[in-house]
Every structure is written in C-alpha cells, then in structure tokens.
Design an enzyme around this catalytic site. Structure first.
Site: not given
Ligand code: FAD
Length: 381
Positions: A123, A157, A244-245, A281, A342
C-alpha cells in the site's frame, strides 16, 4: 500466562506454524538480513501452507478463520525475530482493503492469488513530502476516458520490490475542499507501463524487510481498478488503520516478550564478580520492572484483540495501545541490551538486531505523536 483468547484449535495451529518457522524461516534469518530482502518464494511457501490471509472466505482461497489465527502468525514471526517477513502487512492490513471495498470482479481477480502468495501486495500512502498528514498527498489520478492516469512519487513502501499489486493512495480531485475528500484508492499491477519500482532503501533496522521507493509517471490503469467509490479513499483508510495499528501492537508486544526472555536467560548464565548478573538487586529490579510492563501490555493487547474479534470499535484504545506498547518495547530494548553488556552490541546476539528493529515500531503505521493526536481528539481535548 493463560490467554483466554485462544482455545485448543488455536494452539494446534500455533504449534504447526512454529514447526514451519523452525524449518523454513529461523535458519535463514541471518542470510536474509545480509541480503537485505526475504526471497520472493517465501510468500508462496507461506501461502502453500495456509499461512496467508487465513481469514479470507473459502471461495477466495482462504479458510474463513478468525483474526486469532492472524494474531498467532504475526506474534510468532515477531517473536523469532523474522521482522523482514511481515506476513501481517499483506494478510491483515492490505488484502482487507480489496476484500472490504473491492467489487466481486476485483475480488475474484486478486484475492485467490493473495492467499496463495502468487500476488504480494503493498500500500503506497507515504510520499517524500508527506507521511503523517495523509490528506496532503500530491500524487494524482486523473480520469481519462476509461482510465486513470497516475503521477507522483511514493516512498518507504513495504513490499515495494516484491509487490505484484499496489494500492495507490492518490488524489482524484486535487481541488477538493477539505482536501481529504479528494482521495481515492487505485490498484496498480506490477508491470503496468509508467509504474517504476525505485531503489530498495537502506534502513537502520528491519534489514531483510523489502522497503522501497516507487514512482508513477503517466501510469495508465483501467478505471475499473478503483477500489470502492471515488473520493472515499480517506474514509476507507480511517476504517482500516485500526487493524494496521493492532498488527503493529502485536509485533511490538511479541518483540518485547522475546527480548525479555532472551535477556533473562542471558542474565542467569552470565557470571560477574562470582555471581549471575540476574542476582544483583539492581538487575533483578530492572527485570521485574520490564516483566511488569510487558504483562500490562499483554493484558491490554489481549483485551483489544478480544474486542476486535468481536467486531467492536477499538479506534481510541488501539491508538493508545500503539503509542504505549511501541514506547514500552523500546524501553525494554534499551534495558535488555544494557544487561547484555558488550555482547549486546555484537551481531551474534539476537538482542542486537531486536533492539535496532524495534525502533521503527513507534514510527510506522502512524507515529506515537499522531496516535496521541487521535486519542486527544477522541477525548474532546
Ligand atoms: C520501515 C518502514 C516501512 C514503512 N512502510 C510503509 C508502507 O508500506 N506504506 C506507506 O505508505 N508508508 C510506509 N511507511 C511510512 C510511515 O508510515 C511514515 O514514515 C510515518 O507515517 C511517518 O511519516 P513521515 O516519515 O513522513 O514523518 P513526518 O510526518 O514528517 O513526521 C516527523 C515527526 O513529526 C511528528 N509529527 C507529525 N505530525 C505531528 C503532530 N500533529 N503533532 C506532533 N507531532 C507530529 C511525527 O510524530 C514525527 O516525529 C513506512 C516507514 C518505515 C520507516
């Protein structure tokens, strides 16, 4: 701890899955980590043995089983540290979009392959410019006669290289107000002209998990590849993101349990100053604190699983769970690695890989902060 969620039949299934893992997966994890990807045929091995989409109706190739069976698959894979083969992403996060929102023709076309492993799904929501703020995506899907023409980049992705079918989240109405009303879900098959799989991403952890960039450039797909109704994509995502969550909660919890188990074993065996380190402890207290948090996580998660299996709305509680369990698993990772001294920093000790892999749990499927935003809103704050 006895778990009321599971009966005898579930445990028989768990035993057979564990046997499959011991033979087909565990001996190869290190090799897959080095290769940076799990071999494509593993998806068919899972499918051939009935370990993909067990919940699917028999007419689509599943066995009509409850989510409990999916939970067993997700937790056993996470427990043994096969974090690259994320069957739950395909079976329990992506395929359900086709099942719930696809028409009969789409279901008959794609679902049987999803159950056998002939079709691996992905997705594509996230883009280089936006992740947490889904409504801000810029990929477009413009209607042109009987087709949609898709343009835009996607990143991070999962299953990005192996996927045969990707559900692309795109704007069919880029001027919609509010913007989320312009989002639709469109299926794109691998090999469609204009759909390019990009580079496999070099990550901090989850080394064997297939994570890639994708690009869509004048990618023309039949309009019949639209899932559900145009403009409803955001609502569909909101409906399915609770699953998903939940999947990520199961992974994080199982990883925490595995880390504690391997650490207790290590601390009993490792002798320093003439005593097992578990008997100091401070270390006993650390282990007890972790065991307590893990037990709390397990109790909460199993209550979520029960409610989910009974089709109850768990949006608020699963968002709380995703935030708390993810962070708890990372606290556990830090302390378990520290207790290994280590050796915890050495690749031959599995805690090393677990500790780096678990770091992504509070990030993907919605970050901890985004979970708190959702819960805060639901609490009327
Ligand atoms: C290994 C991996 C697999 C993944 N697989 C998929 C996949 O299959 N499909 C897909 O579509 N995506 C995928 N993702 C993407 C993933 O869902 C996003 O990385 C994630 O939703 C965060 O988006 P971003 O990286 O753009 O971070 P950003 O949205 O740029 O966020 C950066 C920081 O800002 C914080 N932040 C953002 N909004 C707020 C708010 N309103 N209040 C406070 N803090 C906030 C975030 O918590 C984070 O700490 C994957 C990511 C990884 C690392």
């Amino acid at each position: 701890m006895g778990r009321s969620l599971f009966g005898e039949e579930h445990e028989i299934f768990r035993d057979s899955f564990k046997k499959f893992l011991a033979k087909e997966v565990t001996p190869f994890i290190e090799k897959w980590e080095e290769d940076g990807i799990v071999p494509r045929e593993m998806w068919n091995r899972l499918g051939d043995n009935g370990f993909l989409c067990p919940w699917l109706d028999e007419k689509y190739g599943g066995s009509g089983a409850g989510f409990e069976y999916s939970a067993i698959i997700i937790e056993e894979l996470a427990y043994i540290g096969s974090h690259g083969l994320i069957a739950g992403l395909h079976s329990d996060i992506i395929v359900p979009y086709i099942y719930s929102f696809g028409n009969e023709e789409q279901k008959m076309k794609w679902l049987p392959g999803c159950a056998t492993g002939d079709i691996v799904t992905a997705i594509a929501m996230t883009e280089p410019g936006t992740g947490s703020d889904l409504a801000a995506i810029r990929t477009t899907a413009v209607k042109d006669g009987d087709s949609y023409v898709i343009n835009g980049p996607k990143t991070f992705i999962s299953n990005g290289i192996h996927c045969d079918l990707v559900i692309v989240v795109a704007k069919t109405d880029p001027h919609a107000d509010p913007p989320f009303k312009g989002i639709s879900l469109i299926c794109v098959e691998s090999g469609t002209p204009g759909f390019q799989k990009g580079r496999r991403l070099n990550k901090m952890g989850f080394h064997s998990q297939d994570t890639a960039e994708m690009n869509f450039e004048d990618c023309r797909v039949p309009a019949s590849n639209l899932l559900g109704k145009e403009g409803q994509g955001f609502y569909y995502l909101m409906q399915k993101l609770q699953a998903e969550r939940l999947v990520v909660c199961i992974m994080g919890q199982a990883m925490a349990e595995a880390m504690l188990d391997m650490t207790i074993k290590y601390c009993r065996e490792r002798t320093v100053f003439g005593k097992p380190i578990s008997s100091f402890q401070h270390n006993t207290f650390k282990i007890v604190e972790m065991a307590t948090e893990i037990e709390l996580g397990r109790t909460f998660l199993d209550s979520l699983l029960l409610d989910y299996c009974e089709k109850k709305d768990i949006v608020k509680r699963v968002s709380m769970g995703k935030a708390w369990i993810s962070e708890m698993a990372n606290r556990v990772a830090y302390d378990c690695l520290q207790l290994h001294g280590g050796y915890g920093y050495m690749e031959e000790y599995p805690i090393c890989r677990f500790a780096r892999d678990v770091r992504v749990i509070p990030i993907f499927a919605g970050t901890t902060e985004v979970m708190k935003v959702i819960v805060g809103r639901m609490m009327g704050l």
